[in-house]
Write an enzyme that holds these catalytic residues in place. Structure first.
Site, PDB file in Angstrom:
ATOM      1  N   SER A 206     -49.581  64.416 127.703  1.00 25.57           N
ATOM      2  CA  SER A 206     -49.766  65.854 127.527  1.00 25.57           C
ATOM      3  C   SER A 206     -50.437  66.430 128.784  1.00 25.57           C
ATOM      4  O   SER A 206     -49.891  66.269 129.876  1.00 25.57           O
ATOM      5  CB  SER A 206     -50.583  66.118 126.262  1.00 25.57           C
ATOM      6  OG  SER A 206     -50.512  67.469 125.899  1.00 25.57           O
ATOM      7  N   ASP A 275     -27.144  65.697 113.244  1.00 26.85           N
ATOM      8  CA  ASP A 275     -27.627  64.315 113.126  1.00 26.85           C
ATOM      9  C   ASP A 275     -26.542  63.295 113.472  1.00 26.85           C
ATOM     10  O   ASP A 275     -26.831  62.201 113.953  1.00 26.85           O
ATOM     11  CB  ASP A 275     -28.168  64.058 111.704  1.00 26.85           C
ATOM     12  CG  ASP A 275     -29.116  62.867 111.635  1.00 26.85           C
ATOM     13  OD1 ASP A 275     -29.353  62.240 112.699  1.00 26.85           O
ATOM     14  OD2 ASP A 275     -29.611  62.549 110.540  1.00 26.85           O
ATOM     15  N   ASP A 278     -25.207  61.429 117.359  1.00 23.08           N
ATOM     16  CA  ASP A 278     -25.463  60.092 117.899  1.00 23.08           C
ATOM     17  C   ASP A 278     -24.736  59.024 117.084  1.00 23.08           C
ATOM     18  O   ASP A 278     -24.933  57.827 117.289  1.00 23.08           O
ATOM     19  CB  ASP A 278     -26.971  59.809 117.959  1.00 23.08           C
ATOM     20  CG  ASP A 278     -27.665  59.984 116.604  1.00 23.08           C
ATOM     21  OD1 ASP A 278     -27.010  59.779 115.553  1.00 23.08           O
ATOM     22  OD2 ASP A 278     -28.864  60.317 116.588  1.00 23.08           O
ATOM     23  N   ASP A 282     -29.710  59.550 110.250  1.00 19.86           N
ATOM     24  CA  ASP A 282     -30.956  58.952 109.759  1.00 19.86           C
ATOM     25  C   ASP A 282     -32.126  59.912 109.890  1.00 19.86           C
ATOM     26  O   ASP A 282     -33.292  59.517 109.797  1.00 19.86           O
ATOM     27  CB  ASP A 282     -31.254  57.654 110.532  1.00 19.86           C
ATOM     28  CG  ASP A 282     -31.337  57.888 112.035  1.00 19.86           C
ATOM     29  OD1 ASP A 282     -31.062  59.026 112.483  1.00 19.86           O
ATOM     30  OD2 ASP A 282     -31.679  56.949 112.773  1.00 19.86           O
ATOM     31  N   ILE A 284     -32.969  61.360 112.575  1.00 19.73           N
ATOM     32  CA  ILE A 284     -33.501  61.270 113.937  1.00 19.73           C
ATOM     33  C   ILE A 284     -32.388  61.669 114.906  1.00 19.73           C
ATOM     34  O   ILE A 284     -31.312  61.070 114.891  1.00 19.73           O
ATOM     35  CB  ILE A 284     -33.941  59.817 114.265  1.00 19.73           C
ATOM     36  CG1 ILE A 284     -34.906  59.264 113.215  1.00 19.73           C
ATOM     37  CG2 ILE A 284     -34.517  59.728 115.676  1.00 19.73           C
ATOM     38  CD1 ILE A 284     -36.260  59.911 113.192  1.00 19.73           C
ATOM     39  N   ASP A 417     -41.199  66.323 119.832  1.00 18.56           N
ATOM     40  CA  ASP A 417     -42.469  66.896 120.294  1.00 18.56           C
ATOM     41  C   ASP A 417     -42.595  68.337 119.803  1.00 18.56           C
ATOM     42  O   ASP A 417     -41.758  69.179 120.113  1.00 18.56           O
ATOM     43  CB  ASP A 417     -42.524  66.841 121.833  1.00 18.56           C
ATOM     44  CG  ASP A 417     -43.916  67.130 122.382  1.00 18.56           C
ATOM     45  OD1 ASP A 417     -44.612  67.994 121.822  1.00 18.56           O
ATOM     46  OD2 ASP A 417     -44.301  66.489 123.377  1.00 18.56           O
ATOM     47  N   HIS A 457     -45.608  64.760 119.461  1.00 18.42           N
ATOM     48  CA  HIS A 457     -46.332  64.967 120.711  1.00 18.42           C
ATOM     49  C   HIS A 457     -47.210  63.751 121.036  1.00 18.42           C
ATOM     50  O   HIS A 457     -48.244  63.549 120.402  1.00 18.42           O
ATOM     51  CB  HIS A 457     -47.177  66.232 120.615  1.00 18.42           C
ATOM     52  CG  HIS A 457     -47.811  66.622 121.906  1.00 18.42           C
ATOM     53  ND1 HIS A 457     -47.077  66.829 123.062  1.00 18.42           N
ATOM     54  CD2 HIS A 457     -49.093  66.817 122.253  1.00 18.42           C
ATOM     55  CE1 HIS A 457     -47.897  67.153 124.040  1.00 18.42           C
ATOM     56  NE2 HIS A 457     -49.129  67.145 123.584  1.00 18.42           N
TER      57      HIS A 457
END
Ligand code: NAG
Ligand code: NAG
Ligand code: NAG
Ligand code: NAG
Ligand code: NAG
Ligand code: NAG
Ligand code: NAG
Ligand code: NAG
Ligand code: NAG
Ligand code: NAG
Ligand code: NAG
Length: 544
Positions: A206, A275, A278, A282, A284, A417, A457
């Site tokens: 950060s 989603d 990729d 899932d 992510i 993030d 983050h």
């Protein structure tokens, strides 16, 4: 003197006092077990080091031997830093001092020097606008045998109030605190151990990520290896961007404000649209930069009457997922990546001004405590970028200083993030590539960037975000799974990481065990699902 006594008493009272060998009164301190001559020599060296430290502009508060397992109390740590204790994981010498950096500024810093020293040196960084020593990072790196330093960034506490009418304090924050801590820390290291460090490292995220890049850009001689996460670089523009959400949404209840309860609905809609980009659903997003989300389908109509958006609210969502531009259309800061909505509903989309942006504009840019964050506009973006105090922007694209001396940079950014857009990190990578006229294959020799899917983050999130970046994020010390030991291996053995393997714990909870591992790709590659069991590393591959 007040500092001295308070810090010292704090350390002693909370510590496992028995190991303290120092000259001060401590009735409980002398019940030492069998004397270990090696340890004892280190203890007495530690106890008597203070007068031997001849460092310009420095005042040493104390040196104190601290045994592994001690729960160190930190009574002098500003209450807003939110940390009043730190468990120390290795036998070490703790030295606290202050260093004057100008006639109206200075830093406080500590050195944590392990008895079992590997010869390596490491500086930690900071976070937010904060003047808070990152004690957790210090404990982590000292436990791995690094002679470690951490400084308070030139002021105490999380607010930017100390910047008010004091550009020297801003200079400490922008570059001087870390650099001073490094020079002083290397000096202390040599004095205590009687020989200089072998290699020098940096670990931060950060604001700490920005500080790592500031070192790479301006003080390349400071480190042989820099681990920099989620960097707050393009700093003035970042604060403009963080601040722009409030004028965009207004407070809760405003026509453009998206109700907090709608963000989980929007999140599901984003997953529905993106989603599978990729190859596997899932929750992510392996590459959210590919997600061009459209919220039109959530606009209320005759059949869609609940969990829906007004046209104005839908426009807000579209603006949130668009880059921030000046009135003439040039880029101020990239959009936030889709995927972090569940957290951001309560942070930047929450209908309040953003404290770091408020403080930066009030105390560092305008020196006007009455400046109103609700009125932030493109004039302010331009002013911040132009004033750019102490060149805090940290956007120099020429890293030839690092390249020439053979130093290395490992840059990472979580793709969930919620505070600093992960889309700004590839922008910097490309800025370096274009400035230095180097291909990614050429950059690979000194600068590698990894996008960590599902990481919030610096840590946390819903994906495999445990990569050894801090004490709370270690599953393994094996370099493939630990960005800090990976850096040591790259610097000292020339073995550079191709992927970083992250760990996902069951429900994100370490003591429930490992759910799965995933290998995160080196930019510009991205991760796609090949097929098979999605929880297996080999079911994924990095593609161009
Ligand atoms: C530490 O720095 C001082 C000057 O600030 C210098 O005189 C001294 O030699 C240095 N010591 C070491 C061990 O580098
Ligand atoms: C360390 O001490 C603090 C109180 O000073 C306490 O809250 C904390 O739980 C302790 N930590 C451990 C790991 O014992
Ligand atoms: C910050 O806190 C330390 C520890 O209490 C203290 O010694 C130092 O004077 C403080 N610095 C400032 C700028 O207030
Ligand atoms: C000591 O601090 C002064 C500013 O107060 C600075 O000019 C000088 O360079 C510093 N000396 C060293 C050795 O850092
Ligand atoms: C502090 O130093 C600056 C130059 O760095 C000088 O202009 C100023 O007069 C000094 N202030 C004091 C109080 O000594
Ligand atoms: C010292 O550190 C090395 C690794 O650098 C480790 O293998 C060894 O166990 C440590 N020894 C002690 C006494 O902690
Ligand atoms: C602690 O931090 C806050 C916020 O940064 C600051 O206002 C306050 O002055 C600090 N307290 C001390 C004792 O330094
Ligand atoms: C309402 O919106 C939904 C989602 O976009 C759409 O499928 C549906 O056809 C719309 N209904 C009407 C009556 O427009
Ligand atoms: C931004 O706001 C300031 C006052 O808050 C105003 O003077 C200025 O004209 C505004 N700029 C734009 C581009 O609207
Ligand atoms: C920051 O924003 C200004 C416009 O306000 C723009 O001119 C500049 O290029 C931006 N800098 C970076 C590093 O993005
Ligand atoms: C994980 O969390 C889910 C709901 O959040 C819960 O149903 C499940 O029991 C938890 N699993 C474990 C092992 O705690």
């Amino acid at each position: 003197m007040k500092n001295f006594t308070q810090l010292l008493l704090g350390g002693l009272l909370a510590g496992t006092c028995k190991a303290y060998p120092g000259p001060l009164e401590c009735p409980a301190c002398y019940s030492l077990g069998p004397i270990d001559p090696v340890k004892n020599d280190f203890q007495s060296k530690c106890a008597t080091i203070a007068p031997k430290l001849q460092i310009a502009n420095a005042t040493v508060y104390f040196s104190q031997y601290v045994a592994a397992g001690t729960n160190l109390s930190l009574p002098e740590n500003n209450v807003t830093c939110g940390q009043s204790s730190q468990v120390v994981l290795t036998d070490m010498c703790r030295i606290a001092l202050s260093v004057v950096t100008s006639n109206r500024s200075g830093i406080s810093m500590e050195a944590w020097l392990p008895a079992n020293w590997t010869g390596r040196f490491l500086s930690t960084g900071n976070g937010g606008l904060a003047g808070c020593i990152q004690y957790g990072d210090m404990a982590y790196s000292a436990s791995l045998g690094f002679a470690t330093v951490g400084a308070n960034n030139g002021h105490n506490g999380t607010s930017g109030g100390a910047f008010y009418n004091n550009p020297e304090v801003v200079a400490d924050f922008a570059y001087r605190s870390v650099h001073t801590g490094v020079l002083v820390g290397k000096n202390i290291t040599k004095t205590l151990y009687g020989k200089p460090h072998s290699k020098s490292y940096y670990l931060g995220c950060s604001t700490g990520g920005r500080e790592g890049f500031k070192s790479a850009q301006e003080f390349p001689e400071d480190f042989d290896g820099i681990v920099a996460g989620a960097p707050a670089f393009a700093f003035n523009n970042l604060t403009s961007w963080s601040g722009h959400f409030y004028p965009l949404t207004g407070p809760p209840g405003s026509p453009a404000f998206v109700p907090t309860a709608m963000w989980p609905v929007i999140h599901q809609d984003i997953l529905r649209q993106c989603d599978m980009l990729d190859g596997y659903a899932d929750g992510i997003l392996e590459d959210p930069s590919l997600c061009k989300y459209d919220s039109k389908g959530l606009i209320c109509n005759a059949t869609l009457t609940t969990n829906c958006l007004t046209p104005t609210q839908s426009q807000t969502v579209q603006k949130i997922f668009s880059p921030l531009l000046t009135t003439d259309g040039s880029l101020v800061y990239p959009r936030i990546q889709p995927g972090s909505e569940l957290a951001d509903a309560y942070i930047i989309y929450g209908g309040q001004s953003f404290p770091y942006s408020d403080d930066w504009f009030r105390y560092a840019i305008y020196n006007d405590p009455s400046w109103d964050p609700a009125k932030l506009n493109t004039t302010d973006y331009a002013n911040a970028a132009r004033i750019n105090p102490s060149n805090i922007e940290t956007w120099k694209g020429d890293l030839s200083g690092v390249q020439k001396r053979g130093a290395k940079i490992l840059h990472y950014h979580g793709l969930m993030d919620a505070i600093i857009s992960s889309e700004n990190s590839p922008r910097y990578y490309e800025h370096v590539r274009d400035t230095m006229h180097l291909s990614p294959a050429q950059l690979d020799s000194f600068y590698r960037f990894f996008r960590i899917s599902g990481m919030d983050h610096c840590r946390g999130g819903l994906g495999a975000g445990v990569i050894g970046q801090g004490l709370d994020s270690v599953n393994s010390y094996e370099p493939r799974q630990n960005i800090l030991t990976a850096m040591v291996e790259w610097v000292e053995k020339g073995m550079a990481p191709e992927t970083l393997v992250g760990t996902r714990y069951v429900n994100g909870t370490k003591n429930l065990g490992v759910d799965y591992l995933r290998a995160h790709c080196k930019y510009p590659k991205r991760n796609i699902f090949k097929g098979g069991d999605a929880k297996k590393i080999e079911s994924w591959k990095c593609v161009d």
